[in-house]
Write an enzyme that holds these catalytic residues in place. Structure first.
Site, PDB file in Angstrom:
ATOM      1  N   LYS A 148       8.361  -1.507  -2.400  1.00  0.00           N
ATOM      2  CA  LYS A 148       7.743  -0.737  -1.319  1.00  0.00           C
ATOM      3  C   LYS A 148       8.825  -0.119  -0.416  1.00  0.00           C
ATOM      4  O   LYS A 148       8.796   1.068  -0.098  1.00  0.00           O
ATOM      5  CB  LYS A 148       6.816  -1.658  -0.515  1.00  0.00           C
ATOM      6  CG  LYS A 148       6.279  -1.063   0.751  1.00  0.00           C
ATOM      7  CD  LYS A 148       5.351   0.109   0.492  1.00  0.00           C
ATOM      8  CE  LYS A 148       5.048   0.805   1.794  1.00  0.00           C
ATOM      9  NZ  LYS A 148       4.097   1.873   1.683  1.00  0.00           N
ATOM     10  N   CYS A 155       6.235   4.730   9.008  1.00  0.00           N
ATOM     11  CA  CYS A 155       6.846   3.950   7.916  1.00  0.00           C
ATOM     12  C   CYS A 155       8.313   4.230   7.635  1.00  0.00           C
ATOM     13  O   CYS A 155       9.116   3.308   7.555  1.00  0.00           O
ATOM     14  CB  CYS A 155       6.074   4.188   6.638  1.00  0.00           C
ATOM     15  SG  CYS A 155       4.367   3.689   6.770  1.00  0.00           S
ATOM     16  N   GLU A 187       0.853  -1.186   0.000  1.00  0.00           N
ATOM     17  CA  GLU A 187       0.000   0.000   0.000  1.00  0.00           C
ATOM     18  C   GLU A 187       0.892   1.240   0.000  1.00  0.00           C
ATOM     19  O   GLU A 187       1.839   1.326   0.749  1.00  0.00           O
ATOM     20  CB  GLU A 187      -0.867  -0.027   1.270  1.00  0.00           C
ATOM     21  CG  GLU A 187      -1.905   1.052   1.304  1.00  0.00           C
ATOM     22  CD  GLU A 187      -2.630   1.180  -0.032  1.00  0.00           C
ATOM     23  OE1 GLU A 187      -3.345   0.250  -0.406  1.00  0.00           O
ATOM     24  OE2 GLU A 187      -2.459   2.224  -0.717  1.00  0.00           O
TER      25      GLU A 187
HETATM   26  N1  UPG Z   1       7.679  15.440   5.134  1.00  0.00           N
HETATM   27  C1  UPG Z   1       8.554  16.511   5.127  1.00  0.00           C
HETATM   28  N2  UPG Z   1       8.798  17.168   3.945  1.00  0.00           N
HETATM   29  C2  UPG Z   1       8.199  16.810   2.787  1.00  0.00           C
HETATM   30  C3  UPG Z   1       7.282  15.723   2.801  1.00  0.00           C
HETATM   31  C4  UPG Z   1       7.053  15.057   3.985  1.00  0.00           C
HETATM   32  O1  UPG Z   1       9.141  16.878   6.145  1.00  0.00           O
HETATM   33  O2  UPG Z   1       8.477  17.438   1.760  1.00  0.00           O
HETATM   34  C5  UPG Z   1       7.435  14.699   6.379  1.00  0.00           C
HETATM   35  C6  UPG Z   1       6.001  14.746   6.866  1.00  0.00           C
HETATM   36  O3  UPG Z   1       5.741  15.894   7.601  1.00  0.00           O
HETATM   37  C7  UPG Z   1       5.919  13.482   7.701  1.00  0.00           C
HETATM   38  C8  UPG Z   1       6.823  12.505   6.948  1.00  0.00           C
HETATM   39  O4  UPG Z   1       7.643  13.316   6.119  1.00  0.00           O
HETATM   40  O5  UPG Z   1       6.440  13.694   9.000  1.00  0.00           O
HETATM   41  C9  UPG Z   1       6.058  11.476   6.148  1.00  0.00           C
HETATM   42  O6  UPG Z   1       5.073  12.095   5.340  1.00  0.00           O
HETATM   43  P1  UPG Z   1       4.188  11.319   4.279  1.00  0.00           P
HETATM   44  O7  UPG Z   1       5.025  10.525   3.391  1.00  0.00           O
HETATM   45  O8  UPG Z   1       3.302  12.320   3.662  1.00  0.00           O
HETATM   46  O9  UPG Z   1       3.271  10.410   5.230  1.00  0.00           O
HETATM   47  P2  UPG Z   1       3.114   8.842   5.504  1.00  0.00           P
HETATM   48  O10 UPG Z   1       1.674   8.639   5.823  1.00  0.00           O
HETATM   49  O11 UPG Z   1       4.137   8.408   6.493  1.00  0.00           O
HETATM   50  O12 UPG Z   1       3.344   8.099   4.099  1.00  0.00           O
HETATM   51  C10 UPG Z   1       4.575   7.455   3.755  1.00  0.00           C
HETATM   52  C11 UPG Z   1       4.613   7.361   2.217  1.00  0.00           C
HETATM   53  C12 UPG Z   1       3.486   6.468   1.716  1.00  0.00           C
HETATM   54  C13 UPG Z   1       3.571   5.113   2.422  1.00  0.00           C
HETATM   55  C14 UPG Z   1       3.527   5.309   3.924  1.00  0.00           C
HETATM   56  C15 UPG Z   1       3.673   4.009   4.696  1.00  0.00           C
HETATM   57  O13 UPG Z   1       4.484   8.661   1.654  1.00  0.00           O
HETATM   58  O14 UPG Z   1       3.593   6.286   0.311  1.00  0.00           O
HETATM   59  O15 UPG Z   1       2.491   4.278   2.035  1.00  0.00           O
HETATM   60  O16 UPG Z   1       4.621   6.164   4.325  1.00  0.00           O
HETATM   61  O17 UPG Z   1       4.650   3.171   4.160  1.00  0.00           O
END
Ligand code: UPG
Length: 463
Positions: A221, A277, A161
């Site tokens: 993944k 993650c 996912e």
């Molecule tokens: N973040 C930043 N700068 C950016 C983008 C994100 O600091 O430019 C930080 C954000 O604030 C957060 C972390 O990075 O703390 C993760 O963000 P994000 O990736 O949006 O959230 P998740 O829900 O953890 O999603 C990630 C992957 C997704 C995957 C999931 C679980 O994006 O594709 O399914 O982890 O594996």
């Protein structure tokens, strides 16, 4: 054609994913099971505000599908036996004991699931790995399922996912791609891939559905998350250089993002990435690399985590340093606790580490987050500080709203980019605070010029 699906694990991935599958496949009965009775009760709650996962758009889908073709239950055995396809969506935390402690994925729950499926199944099943897993986990599952007593045939697929929290429903409705790994060299494998693909094709365009062998799927993944996290650590590394020079990280990110080879997304400098993650998956990747003797590869990816830890610490140190090298006894308002906006999830949130650091410096913390509960914040703090509730309550105050939080504060520290933080009246807020009033913007959500004009001492990331 598949008519019944069961998903083991009613968490952040299992719940929303199954809700969308049920919505788009009214002919399929979808049952989400979990051993945690409280969680299942919450999924079944009359009041949709009480669902255990908050995601924009989720409650509406649950309202439409629940008890129509979407069911939540603790009767795991029955749901397994009655389904043709079983998704495994349980958590795979980093191991906290034994070999691989602090790095390898703990596959305890996956193994238990596989054993349970083997024990109770009386008809053939397609078993789908939804949880993020180390490469070759499918073969472990396969060998356990082979032990089944009942002469049942199992086909294993990997279907990772990619949804991100806070945008789960729109990611599920409009995915960039759907990845299905399976044994495409055999007739049975092909058939299983096709069955799962049919389910997605009810709303996803066929050319967005990618088929690979099962190990490529598992590794893709981990690779996707490693690359995403690496981008954040890379931009955060540059933010430190910006702070030492006259460069501005948002300008640098904009300029490089225009290169189509680099792209604009995921270049927002921050106090550090969090979430369940990124860290877990990279540690797992590092562990896998080491276990194959690929130490240079392991070191390379580990650096992404080390940079993230450095960024959190660097930010907290800056708070202390700018406030005349001491925050002891000072009232510091922390805005935001979740690891990003629009979610109530605080797992691995940068806020936790920053709070811990400031508590060690004897600051008095006043914390507000629009969605994370007081109980969750206290649990996170108990775990990281080692303090008990009574000790914590002397150092930390948690608020349900931001209305009265700023009175006599020395500083505001922004840890999550919640939209509401942008719309506060900072002129009014400043009038309630002590002089000099500081804002440390760990998400660069405020306009530095405007905030400075109001009279704040403003410090962003990479500014
Ligand atoms: N973040 C930043 N700068 C950016 C983008 C994100 O600091 O430019 C930080 C954000 O604030 C957060 C972390 O990075 O703390 C993760 O963000 P994000 O990736 O949006 O959230 P998740 O829900 O953890 O999603 C990630 C992957 C997704 C995957 C999931 C679980 O994006 O594709 O399914 O982890 O594996």
């Amino acid at each position: 054609m598949i008519k019944s699906i069961c998903c083991i694990g009613a968490g952040y991935v299992g719940g929303p994913t199954m809700a969308v599958i049920a919505l788009k496949n009214p002919h399929i009965k979808v049952t989400v099971v979990d051993v945690n009775q409280d969680r299942i009760n919450a999924w079944n709650a009359q009041d949709l505000d009480l669902l255990p996962v908050y995601e924009p758009g989720l409650a509406e889908i649950v309202a439409k599908t629940r008890n129509v073709n979407l069911f939540f239950s603790t009767n795991v055995d029955e749901a397994i036996d009655q389904s043709q396809m079983i998704f495994i969506s349980v958590n795979t935390p980093t191991k906290t004991y034994g070999i691989g402690k602090g790095m390898a994925a703990d596959l305890k729950y996956i193994e238990l699931c596989a054993r349970q499926i083997a024990r109770v199944s009386t008809t053939d099943k397609i078993v789908v790995e939804k949880s993020t897993l180390p490469v070759r986990t499918a073969s472990t599952i396969k060998s356990i399922l082979k032990q089944s007593q009942n002469n049942v045939k199992f086909e294993i697929l990997s279907n990772p996912e990619f949804l991100a929290e806070g945008t789960a429903i729109s990611d599920l409705l409009n995915p960039d791609r759907v990845l299905i790994g399976g044994d495409y060299h055999t007739l049975e494998g092909k058939n299983a891939i096709n069955q799962l693909s049919q389910i997605y094709q009810n709303w996803v365009n066929k050319d967005k559905i990618i088929t690979t062998n099962i190990w490529s799927s598992e590794l893709s993944k981990l690779t996707a998350n490693a690359f995403l996290a690496q981008r954040i650590s890379s931009i955060n590394a540059m933010s430190a250089i910006c702070e030492a020079t006259e460069a501005d990280i948002d300008e640098v990110a904009f300029a490089i993002g225009k290169d189509t080879r680099i792209g604009e997304k995921f270049l927002k400098a921050s106090v550090g990435f969090g979430g369940s993650c990124f860290q877990k998956d990279i540690l797992n990747l590092v562990y896998i690399a080491k276990s194959f003797g690929l130490n240079e590869v392991a070191d390379y990816w580990e650096q992404v985590i080390l940079m993230n830890n450095y960024q959190k610490k660097r930010f907290a140190q800056k708070v202390v340093q700018k406030m005349f090298n001491t925050v002891s006894g000072k009232k510091i308002v922390m805005l935001g606790w979740s690891f990003k906006k629009d979610t109530n999830d605080s797992r691995e949130s940068a806020a936790i580490d920053v709070a811990n650091y400031l508590i060690e410096e004897q600051a008095e913390l006043h914390i507000y987050d629009p969605k994370v509960t007081k109980q969750q914040i206290l649990t996170d703090l108990e775990r990281i500080t080692g303090d008990d509730l009574k000790q914590l309550q002397e150092k930390v105050h948690i608020y349900n709203s931001s209305e009265t939080i700023f009175r006599n504060a020395h500083a505001i520290v922004i840890l999550t980019e919640w939209d509401e933080f942008k719309t506060y009246s900072y002129t009014d807020i400043k009038n309630q605070m002590l002089e000099p009033a500081f804002i440390f913007d760990g998400r660069n959500v405020l306009n530095p010029t405007q905030i400075q004009q109001i009279g704040f001492q403003y410090y962003g990331i990479g500014k």
